[in-house]
Enzyme design. Structure first.
Site, PDB file in Angstrom:
ATOM      1  N   GLY A 125       0.829  -1.206   0.000  1.00  0.00           N
ATOM      2  CA  GLY A 125       0.000   0.000   0.000  1.00  0.00           C
ATOM      3  C   GLY A 125       0.859   1.249   0.000  1.00  0.00           C
ATOM      4  O   GLY A 125       1.759   1.413  -0.834  1.00  0.00           O
ATOM      5  N   ASP A 126       0.582   2.159   0.947  1.00  0.00           N
ATOM      6  CA  ASP A 126       1.377   3.384   1.055  1.00  0.00           C
ATOM      7  C   ASP A 126       2.280   3.332   2.289  1.00  0.00           C
ATOM      8  O   ASP A 126       2.625   4.358   2.860  1.00  0.00           O
ATOM      9  CB  ASP A 126       0.467   4.614   1.104  1.00  0.00           C
ATOM     10  CG  ASP A 126      -0.531   4.563   2.259  1.00  0.00           C
ATOM     11  OD1 ASP A 126      -0.937   3.460   2.638  1.00  0.00           O
ATOM     12  OD2 ASP A 126      -0.904   5.626   2.775  1.00  0.00           O
ATOM     13  N   GLU A 127       2.680   2.120   2.688  1.00  0.00           N
ATOM     14  CA  GLU A 127       3.541   1.932   3.845  1.00  0.00           C
ATOM     15  C   GLU A 127       4.941   1.516   3.400  1.00  0.00           C
ATOM     16  O   GLU A 127       5.109   0.592   2.603  1.00  0.00           O
ATOM     17  CB  GLU A 127       2.960   0.864   4.781  1.00  0.00           C
ATOM     18  CG  GLU A 127       3.748   0.696   6.067  1.00  0.00           C
ATOM     19  CD  GLU A 127       3.162  -0.372   6.970  1.00  0.00           C
ATOM     20  OE1 GLU A 127       3.664  -0.538   8.089  1.00  0.00           O
ATOM     21  OE2 GLU A 127       2.209  -1.059   6.541  1.00  0.00           O
TER      22      GLU A 127
END
Length: 216
Positions: A125-127
């Site tokens: 994801g955005d991690e």
């Protein structure tokens, strides 16, 4: 009239040359096939260990590479880093998933530039996460590094005819020993969520969207 022995000798020599040429061709073909298989195997290994969008190591590779770094750190202090983009869903909702992908690529590039030769990865994801060699584990240095990283990630990102500015919540924590990576990542994750909750308590954050100067 040609000597039969001479003719036979010539035919035999010609046959030997043809056979040698054929063997050479087969050897070259086999070598090319081996090189192709090796390239395909390397590509498969890379794909299995790297994020296809950003090119960074994936979650599995991060833990494997981090474990190797921790066992060979040579006594240098190491800092675990975890970061998560703030309200990333706004980018996908407003501009579409292609724009969201471009933001993730830009974030990955900036994180890699910040980390230099250190390990960084996209966990999903955005991690993102990283493992940095640091001169010290002093709290002041960690806070300064967090601010620098947040500032680097918050720089405007070109998206076609516009630029957007996104922010990230960052958590850093020292790794105290070769077996303490998971614990350090948990503390970095907690610090990241604390930073995110502090930011969420401020006035509502909006995605900054600016047309390029050429459009004005």
């Amino acid at each position: 009239m040609p000597d039969p022995m001479t003719v036979a000798s010539g035919v035999s020599a010609a046959g030997a040359l043809v056979s040698a040429w054929q063997l050479r061709r087969r050897a070259l073909r086999a070598e090319a096939e081996i090189q192709l298989l090796q390239a395909e195997l390397a590509a498969e290994r890379h794909a299995a260990s790297h994020d296809p969008l950003t090119g960074l190591p994936n979650r599995r590779a991060f833990y494997r590479l981090a474990a190797a770094l921790l066992t060979g750190a040579g006594g240098n202090p190491l800092i675990a880093v975890v970061l998560d983009l703030d309200d990333f869903k706004q980018v996908n909702d407003r501009y579409g998933h292609a724009a969201g992908d471009q933001v993730l690529i830009s974030v990955a590039q900036r994180l890699a530039a910040f980390a230099g030769d250190n390990l960084v990865a996209r966990l999903g994801g955005d991690e993102f996460a990283g493992l940095l060699v640091s001169p010290t584990v002093d709290r002041r240095w960690i806070e300064h590094a967090s601010r620098r990283l947040c500032d680097a990630l918050a720089a405007p990102i070109p998206l076609g005819s516009r630029t957007v500015q996104v922010t990230a919540s960052v958590g850093l924590a020292p790794v105290h020993g070769p077996t303490q990576l998971a614990e350090a990542l948990c503390r970095a994750d907690a610090a990241m969520y604390q930073a995110k909750s502090v930011a969420a308590a401020r006035p509502a954050r909006q995605l900054v969207d600016t047309p390029h100067l050429a459009e004005r």
